[in-house]
Motif scaffolding. Structure first.
Motif, PDB file in Angstrom:
ATOM      1  N   PHE A  82       0.819  -1.207   0.000  1.00  0.00           N
ATOM      2  CA  PHE A  82       0.000   0.000   0.000  1.00  0.00           C
ATOM      3  C   PHE A  82       0.852   1.256   0.000  1.00  0.00           C
ATOM      4  O   PHE A  82       1.795   1.366   0.784  1.00  0.00           O
ATOM      5  N   GLU A  83       0.481   2.197  -0.866  1.00  0.00           N
ATOM      6  CA  GLU A  83       1.118   3.509  -0.872  1.00  0.00           C
ATOM      7  C   GLU A  83       0.309   4.423   0.033  1.00  0.00           C
ATOM      8  O   GLU A  83      -0.916   4.482  -0.051  1.00  0.00           O
ATOM      9  N   VAL A  84       1.006   5.149   0.882  1.00  0.00           N
ATOM     10  CA  VAL A  84       0.349   6.093   1.784  1.00  0.00           C
ATOM     11  C   VAL A  84       0.076   7.376   1.015  1.00  0.00           C
ATOM     12  O   VAL A  84       0.994   8.021   0.527  1.00  0.00           O
ATOM     13  N   LEU A  85      -1.198   7.725   0.891  1.00  0.00           N
ATOM     14  CA  LEU A  85      -1.593   8.950   0.198  1.00  0.00           C
ATOM     15  C   LEU A  85      -1.715  10.129   1.156  1.00  0.00           C
ATOM     16  O   LEU A  85      -1.468  11.265   0.767  1.00  0.00           O
ATOM     17  N   GLY A 117      -2.005  15.749  -3.472  1.00  0.00           N
ATOM     18  CA  GLY A 117      -2.314  14.554  -4.256  1.00  0.00           C
ATOM     19  C   GLY A 117      -3.798  14.274  -4.401  1.00  0.00           C
ATOM     20  O   GLY A 117      -4.202  13.329  -5.064  1.00  0.00           O
ATOM     21  N   GLY A 118      -4.625  15.069  -3.767  1.00  0.00           N
ATOM     22  CA  GLY A 118      -6.073  14.873  -3.840  1.00  0.00           C
ATOM     23  C   GLY A 118      -6.749  15.537  -2.664  1.00  0.00           C
ATOM     24  O   GLY A 118      -6.157  16.379  -1.977  1.00  0.00           O
ATOM     25  N   ARG A 119      -8.006  15.127  -2.420  1.00  0.00           N
ATOM     26  CA  ARG A 119      -8.751  15.711  -1.309  1.00  0.00           C
ATOM     27  C   ARG A 119      -9.862  14.761  -0.882  1.00  0.00           C
ATOM     28  O   ARG A 119     -10.264  13.878  -1.638  1.00  0.00           O
ATOM     29  N   MET A 120     -10.342  14.969   0.345  1.00  0.00           N
ATOM     30  CA  MET A 120     -11.466  14.187   0.838  1.00  0.00           C
ATOM     31  C   MET A 120     -12.744  14.823   0.312  1.00  0.00           C
ATOM     32  O   MET A 120     -12.899  16.043   0.354  1.00  0.00           O
ATOM     33  N   VAL A 121     -13.645  14.001  -0.203  1.00  0.00           N
ATOM     34  CA  VAL A 121     -14.931  14.472  -0.702  1.00  0.00           C
ATOM     35  C   VAL A 121     -16.019  13.927   0.221  1.00  0.00           C
ATOM     36  O   VAL A 121     -16.085  12.716   0.468  1.00  0.00           O
ATOM     37  N   CYS A 139      -6.173  13.772  -7.274  1.00  0.00           N
ATOM     38  CA  CYS A 139      -6.127  14.927  -8.153  1.00  0.00           C
ATOM     39  C   CYS A 139      -5.944  14.445  -9.598  1.00  0.00           C
ATOM     40  O   CYS A 139      -5.059  13.623  -9.876  1.00  0.00           O
ATOM     41  N   THR A 140      -6.769  14.940 -10.490  1.00  0.00           N
ATOM     42  CA  THR A 140      -6.658  14.523 -11.902  1.00  0.00           C
ATOM     43  C   THR A 140      -5.506  15.227 -12.596  1.00  0.00           C
ATOM     44  O   THR A 140      -4.920  14.666 -13.515  1.00  0.00           O
ATOM     45  N   ALA A 141      -5.141  16.408 -12.129  1.00  0.00           N
ATOM     46  CA  ALA A 141      -4.076  17.163 -12.790  1.00  0.00           C
ATOM     47  C   ALA A 141      -2.709  16.487 -12.608  1.00  0.00           C
ATOM     48  O   ALA A 141      -1.906  16.419 -13.545  1.00  0.00           O
ATOM     49  N   CYS A 142      -2.455  15.967 -11.406  1.00  0.00           N
ATOM     50  CA  CYS A 142      -1.140  15.351 -11.136  1.00  0.00           C
ATOM     51  C   CYS A 142      -1.221  13.835 -10.972  1.00  0.00           C
ATOM     52  O   CYS A 142      -0.237  13.201 -10.629  1.00  0.00           O
ATOM     53  N   HIS A 143      -2.413  13.279 -11.175  1.00  0.00           N
ATOM     54  CA  HIS A 143      -2.659  11.833 -11.043  1.00  0.00           C
ATOM     55  C   HIS A 143      -2.322  11.331  -9.632  1.00  0.00           C
ATOM     56  O   HIS A 143      -1.848  10.209  -9.463  1.00  0.00           O
ATOM     57  N   SER A 187       0.018  12.417  -7.536  1.00  0.00           N
ATOM     58  CA  SER A 187       1.402  12.496  -7.081  1.00  0.00           C
ATOM     59  C   SER A 187       1.671  13.742  -6.224  1.00  0.00           C
ATOM     60  O   SER A 187       2.602  13.764  -5.434  1.00  0.00           O
ATOM     61  N   GLY A 188       0.886  14.788  -6.404  1.00  0.00           N
ATOM     62  CA  GLY A 188       1.100  16.040  -5.685  1.00  0.00           C
ATOM     63  C   GLY A 188       2.155  16.932  -6.317  1.00  0.00           C
ATOM     64  O   GLY A 188       2.415  18.027  -5.841  1.00  0.00           O
ATOM     65  N   GLN A 189       2.763  16.466  -7.392  1.00  0.00           N
ATOM     66  CA  GLN A 189       3.841  17.214  -8.024  1.00  0.00           C
ATOM     67  C   GLN A 189       3.373  17.791  -9.349  1.00  0.00           C
ATOM     68  O   GLN A 189       2.582  17.180 -10.069  1.00  0.00           O
ATOM     69  N   ALA A 190       3.889  18.973  -9.667  1.00  0.00           N
ATOM     70  CA  ALA A 190       3.553  19.612 -10.938  1.00  0.00           C
ATOM     71  C   ALA A 190       4.096  18.770 -12.083  1.00  0.00           C
ATOM     72  O   ALA A 190       5.208  18.250 -12.007  1.00  0.00           O
ATOM     73  N   GLY A 191       3.296  18.614 -13.107  1.00  0.00           N
ATOM     74  CA  GLY A 191       3.707  17.779 -14.235  1.00  0.00           C
ATOM     75  C   GLY A 191       4.354  18.584 -15.256  1.00  0.00           C
ATOM     76  O   GLY A 191       5.084  18.495 -16.075  1.00  0.00           O
TER      77      GLY A 191
END
Length: 148
Positions: free
Chosen positions: A48-51, A119-123, A138-142, A144-148
């Motif tokens: 598991f990857e920790v998000l 890397g995303g958010r709680m909805v 996050c759809t913009a960075c898939h 990762s939290g990093q700018a693409g």
């Protein structure tokens, strides 16, 4: 002759006990183990990857639906491409293994502008007396939290 005694009940301290707070922090740190954002951990259930690591007790209690939760970890199974992020509160044990340590947080310039590097958010889609919160990558960075 009857003697009546009244006992004063001490009032709660205005400030939390710093020794108790420090002891609780240490217990929580031991329970979380090395799980930080970006780490990959493996146990008998998978890898598991920790998000995200949630240390706010109120948010953790809502996510895990446990009144006593002090923390939660949002993870994604890296062995299943279709896996969805899920909040867990399992304690780190000797049968858990750290596959990859959490990396350093990206610099301010390298953070995704859409999610701020999270890397995303709680909805929250709660309603009708039912609590529903899900992690949305996050759809913009898939995620990762990093700018693409």
């Amino acid at each position: 002759m009857t003697v009546s005694m009244t006992q004063r009940i001490p009032t709660a301290a205005a400030q939390p006990d710093p020794l108790f707070s420090e002891a609780l922090r240490r217990v929580i740190d031991d329970q979380i183990g090395p799980r930080r954002k970006g780490a990959i951990c493996q146990n008998s259930d998978g890898a598991f990857e920790v998000l995200a690591l949630i240390r706010d007790p109120e948010e953790a209690r809502t996510l895990l639906q446990r009144r006593c939760a002090q923390w939660a970890v949002i993870v994604r199974d890296v062995l299943r491409p279709d896996s969805q992020p899920v909040a867990v509160g399992s304690v780190w044990t000797t049968s858990d293994r750290l596959v990859r340590e959490a990396g350093t947080r990206p610099s301010a310039a390298g953070k995704c502008a859409s999610c701020g590097g999270e890397g995303g958010r709680m909805v929250d889609t709660s309603g009708g007396g039912v609590t529903r919160q899900t992690w949305q990558s996050c759809t913009a960075c898939h995620g990762s939290g990093q700018a693409g």
